[in-house]
Design an enzyme around this catalytic site. Structure first.
Site, PDB file in Angstrom:
ATOM      1  CG  HIS A  32     -56.420 -55.009 -22.434  1.00 56.94           C
ATOM      2  ND1 HIS A  32     -56.796 -54.269 -21.337  1.00 56.94           N
ATOM      3  CD2 HIS A  32     -55.134 -55.378 -22.220  1.00 56.94           C
ATOM      4  CE1 HIS A  32     -55.784 -54.182 -20.495  1.00 56.94           C
ATOM      5  NE2 HIS A  32     -54.772 -54.847 -21.004  1.00 56.94           N
ATOM      6  CG  HIS A  66     -56.415 -57.746 -32.293  1.00 63.21           C
ATOM      7  ND1 HIS A  66     -56.963 -56.504 -32.102  1.00 63.21           N
ATOM      8  CD2 HIS A  66     -55.159 -57.704 -31.754  1.00 63.21           C
ATOM      9  CE1 HIS A  66     -56.084 -55.729 -31.481  1.00 63.21           C
ATOM     10  NE2 HIS A  66     -54.996 -56.431 -31.247  1.00 63.21           N
TER      11      HIS A  66
END
Length: 305
Positions: free
Chosen positions: A108, A98
């Site tokens: 991811h 993030h």
């Protein structure tokens, strides 16, 4: 049937975790990863690494786990009843990044191996994994680059593998209750043992090895883009979708929680700050509306102009 050896898999995965953490810390420039070893009472353990409050990354978590158990949890056997009652061993690397800047996307990646065994029966084994990108503000050039690198990762497999894994990713990372994708997709595969162990492991390694090549150049391009309260608020609002997917649909999260994994390590995928707002809609003609209209739509980015 010969039982595949986990030794080369775990050697690759631990090295992958090391390399990715080194590259992320280099791009951040201010913070390094905290290292946390953990063990699981039912068997196995792992090592969690988290970078927090960095110069570029608000939070970056990179997990390695290698666990064993006497039976697979419901999340693993619901679609494959033949696995019920078998003991298992699983190893993988899973990460979520993030960034702080709203113009830099969340990403991811995970790669994993499972083997399920039973007395007087052939082992059942498979690889899984992939990577996907979740932008808050879209840029065509970033989407093209991400998917072209994903396509390159699939070149070690037969022709058509990228198209198959891209579609799988579009279908998987979809919030049914919102009727929208989580981001612009990438690659996803599971229950993969085609055509044999060596070939399946080669594809898995290629996906893992191409992740930072796909992601970090995008972050480096966007990390210093000026932004204000409006962009930050939208980033935090859209992070809510990430939380919703991970807690409602994500197989890795469900597997970890149902199998007695370490909760802190499993939930490190969640963003440190997030917000929800009732019935919010973007104003027409704004960059926020463009995210929904152009980027949260499956596209053939790898072949786009």
């Amino acid at each position: 049937m010969t039982t595949p050896s986990l030794a080369p898999v775990t050697e690759y995965l631990t090295g992958l975790q090391d390399r990715i953490c080194d590259e992320i810390a280099r791009v951040d420039g201010e913070k390094t990863f905290e290292h946390d070893d953990w063990s699981r009472p039912q068997g196995g353990g792992g090592r969690t690494r988290v970078l927090r409050d960095g110069g570029v990354f608000e939070q970056a978590g990179v997990n390695y786990s290698h666990v064993q158990g006497d039976s697979l949890p419901p999340s693993a056997t619901a679609a494959r009843p033949e696995l019920a009652g078998r003991s298992f061993e699983a190893a993988g690397v899973s990460l979520v990044i993030h960034p702080r800047n709203p113009y830099a996307p969340t990403s991811h990646m995970n790669v994993r191996f499972f083997i399920a065994t039973a007395q007087d029966a052939d082992p059942i084994w498979w690889f899984g994994g992939g990577f996907d990108l979740t932008p808050y503000y879209g840029f065509d050039e970033d989407c093209r680059y991400w998917h072209q690198t994903a396509r390159k990762a699939c070149e070690v497999a037969p022709e058509g593998t990228y198209e198959k894994l891209k579609q799988w990713c579009d279908d998987y990372f979809f919030l049914k209750h919102r009727d929208e994708p989580r981001g612009i997709g990438g690659l996803f595969f599971d229950d993969w043992n085609e055509p044999d162990f060596e070939a399946a492991f080669r594809l898995t390694r290629s996906v893992g090895d191409h992740y930072t090549e796909a992601y970090l150049p995008i972050v480096e391009k966007r990390k210093d883009t000026p932004y204000g309260e409006r962009e930050r608020d939208f980033q935090l609002y859209r992070r809510g979708r990430y939380v919703e997917f991970n807690l409602v649909y994500d197989r890795g999260t469900l597997f970890g929680l149902q199998s007695g994994g370490r909760t802190e390590s499993i939930l490190m995928s969640l963003p440190p700050l997030v917000r929800w707002q009732y019935n919010w809609r973007p104003e027409p003609g704004t960059p926020e509306a463009t995210l929904y209209e152009r980027y949260l739509k499956p596209r053939d980015w790898a072949n786009s102009d």
